[in-house]
Motif scaffolding. Structure first.
Motif, PDB file in Angstrom:
ATOM      1  N   GLY A  18      36.585  30.265  71.253  1.00 29.49           N
ATOM      2  CA  GLY A  18      36.309  30.428  69.834  1.00 29.49           C
ATOM      3  C   GLY A  18      36.252  29.137  69.056  1.00 29.49           C
ATOM      4  O   GLY A  18      36.121  28.047  69.616  1.00 29.49           O
ATOM      5  N   ILE A  19      36.376  29.292  67.746  1.00 28.12           N
ATOM      6  CA  ILE A  19      36.264  28.183  66.812  1.00 28.12           C
ATOM      7  C   ILE A  19      37.361  28.313  65.763  1.00 28.12           C
ATOM      8  O   ILE A  19      37.658  29.420  65.295  1.00 28.12           O
ATOM      9  N   SER A  20      37.980  27.186  65.425  1.00 29.74           N
ATOM     10  CA  SER A  20      39.044  27.162  64.417  1.00 29.74           C
ATOM     11  C   SER A  20      38.624  26.291  63.250  1.00 29.74           C
ATOM     12  O   SER A  20      38.041  25.217  63.441  1.00 29.74           O
ATOM     13  N   PHE A  21      38.942  26.760  62.056  1.00 30.50           N
ATOM     14  CA  PHE A  21      38.736  25.985  60.840  1.00 30.50           C
ATOM     15  C   PHE A  21      40.111  25.731  60.243  1.00 30.50           C
ATOM     16  O   PHE A  21      40.853  26.668  59.961  1.00 30.50           O
ATOM     17  N   LEU A  22      40.467  24.471  60.103  1.00 31.76           N
ATOM     18  CA  LEU A  22      41.771  24.083  59.554  1.00 31.76           C
ATOM     19  C   LEU A  22      41.539  23.389  58.220  1.00 31.76           C
ATOM     20  O   LEU A  22      40.618  22.582  58.088  1.00 31.76           O
ATOM     21  N   TRP A  75      44.742  27.869  58.628  1.00 36.43           N
ATOM     22  CA  TRP A  75      43.638  27.892  59.579  1.00 36.43           C
ATOM     23  C   TRP A  75      43.084  29.296  59.737  1.00 36.43           C
ATOM     24  O   TRP A  75      43.760  30.287  59.466  1.00 36.43           O
ATOM     25  N   ARG A  76      41.844  29.325  60.182  1.00 33.19           N
ATOM     26  CA  ARG A  76      41.164  30.575  60.510  1.00 33.19           C
ATOM     27  C   ARG A  76      40.554  30.410  61.890  1.00 33.19           C
ATOM     28  O   ARG A  76      39.987  29.370  62.208  1.00 33.19           O
ATOM     29  N   PHE A  77      40.673  31.436  62.710  1.00 34.92           N
ATOM     30  CA  PHE A  77      40.116  31.406  64.060  1.00 34.92           C
ATOM     31  C   PHE A  77      39.135  32.561  64.197  1.00 34.92           C
ATOM     32  O   PHE A  77      39.381  33.658  63.692  1.00 34.92           O
ATOM     33  N   ALA A  78      38.036  32.333  64.883  1.00 36.09           N
ATOM     34  CA  ALA A  78      37.079  33.395  65.185  1.00 36.09           C
ATOM     35  C   ALA A  78      36.652  33.248  66.638  1.00 36.09           C
ATOM     36  O   ALA A  78      36.400  32.129  67.107  1.00 36.09           O
ATOM     37  N   PRO A  79      36.578  34.364  67.362  1.00 38.22           N
ATOM     38  CA  PRO A  79      36.081  34.285  68.739  1.00 38.22           C
ATOM     39  C   PRO A  79      34.621  33.841  68.738  1.00 38.22           C
ATOM     40  O   PRO A  79      33.856  34.202  67.838  1.00 38.22           O
ATOM     41  N   GLY A  95      24.601  31.730  62.004  1.00 36.02           N
ATOM     42  CA  GLY A  95      24.521  32.975  61.249  1.00 36.02           C
ATOM     43  C   GLY A  95      25.714  33.900  61.411  1.00 36.02           C
ATOM     44  O   GLY A  95      25.802  34.917  60.723  1.00 36.02           O
ATOM     45  N   THR A  96      26.648  33.578  62.305  1.00 31.15           N
ATOM     46  CA  THR A  96      27.848  34.390  62.491  1.00 31.15           C
ATOM     47  C   THR A  96      28.943  33.867  61.568  1.00 31.15           C
ATOM     48  O   THR A  96      29.276  32.678  61.602  1.00 31.15           O
ATOM     49  N   THR A  97      29.496  34.740  60.740  1.00 29.82           N
ATOM     50  CA  THR A  97      30.540  34.339  59.812  1.00 29.82           C
ATOM     51  C   THR A  97      31.830  34.034  60.557  1.00 29.82           C
ATOM     52  O   THR A  97      32.307  34.846  61.342  1.00 29.82           O
ATOM     53  N   ILE A  98      32.369  32.856  60.300  1.00 31.07           N
ATOM     54  CA  ILE A  98      33.641  32.430  60.886  1.00 31.07           C
ATOM     55  C   ILE A  98      34.765  32.735  59.915  1.00 31.07           C
ATOM     56  O   ILE A  98      35.829  33.200  60.297  1.00 31.07           O
ATOM     57  N   ALA A  99      34.528  32.457  58.635  1.00 31.70           N
ATOM     58  CA  ALA A  99      35.562  32.698  57.626  1.00 31.70           C
ATOM     59  C   ALA A  99      34.937  32.795  56.246  1.00 31.70           C
ATOM     60  O   ALA A  99      33.950  32.121  55.952  1.00 31.70           O
TER      61      ALA A  99
END
Length: 192
Positions: free
Chosen positions: A70-74, A83-87, A113-117
């Motif tokens: 996945g991807i993390s936004f800190l 932080w937010r994590f999305a697969p 185009g996929t929303t992460i947060a």
């Protein structure tokens, strides 16, 4: 294109290089209280097997980490990191388009185009008069911690402040290890 090798990150810190010539330093975009868009197109060279920093804003931290699943936004608000994590499934040789957009108190992050947060900001993101961006690492190598190096290719970076494009890189033209900013605003991305 700009290939960043693991252990050799690049930075955007134009006010440190050409402070006399720059009105809107793009390295301070995440400190801007108005609207902004950070649009980065990148490609992975090898599979993600460990936590790897796509980029980080320092010293008040904001960054994107890629992980094998996945991807993390800190981000930091009032000196507290959230932080937010999305697969997400990663592939090599594929161009990914990351967009971070802030309008008023809303911050949105998407990839291809996929929303992460989608984050409602009750307070502003932490800023600093000396903010800078590091690509391919979570910190400067000399600091020796939270490095999370990665090898990647940057294809395009466009940064807007309110409605004005203040930095535009296609990573085709380089001058003395600095990527040319097509806006003429001297918002260089340079080798550390």
């Amino acid at each position: 294109m700009l290939r960043i090798e693991e252990g050799s990150p690049w930075a955007m810190w134009p006010n440190n290089l050409v402070d006399n010539f720059i009105d809107n330093p793009a390295n301070k975009i995440f400190d801007h209280e108005g609207s902004f868009t950070f649009n980065l197109t990148f490609e992975l060279v090898s599979p993600i097997v460990k936590k790897s920093a796509l980029f980080a804003k320092l010293p008040s931290y904001l960054g994107i980490d890629l992980e094998h699943d996945g991807i993390s936004f800190l981000f930091t608000i009032k000196e507290k990191t959230d932080w937010r994590f999305a697969p997400f499934s990663w592939e090599t040789g594929v161009e990914y388009k990351l967009i971070i957009i802030k309008v008023k108190n809303h911050l949105g992050i998407s990839i291809n185009g996929t929303t992460i947060a989608n984050i409602f900001l009750e307070d502003k993101l932490d800023g600093n008069d000396n903010s800078h961006l590091v690509f391919g690492a979570g910190n400067f190598p000399k600091n020796g911690f939270n490095l999370n190096y990665m090898t990647l290719i940057l294809h395009k970076l466009i940064i807007t402040r309110d409605t004005e494009v203040i930095s535009d890189h296609d990573f085709d033209t380089f001058i003395h290890n600095k990527s040319f900013d097509k806006t003429g605003n001297c918002n260089f991305v340079h080798k550390i």
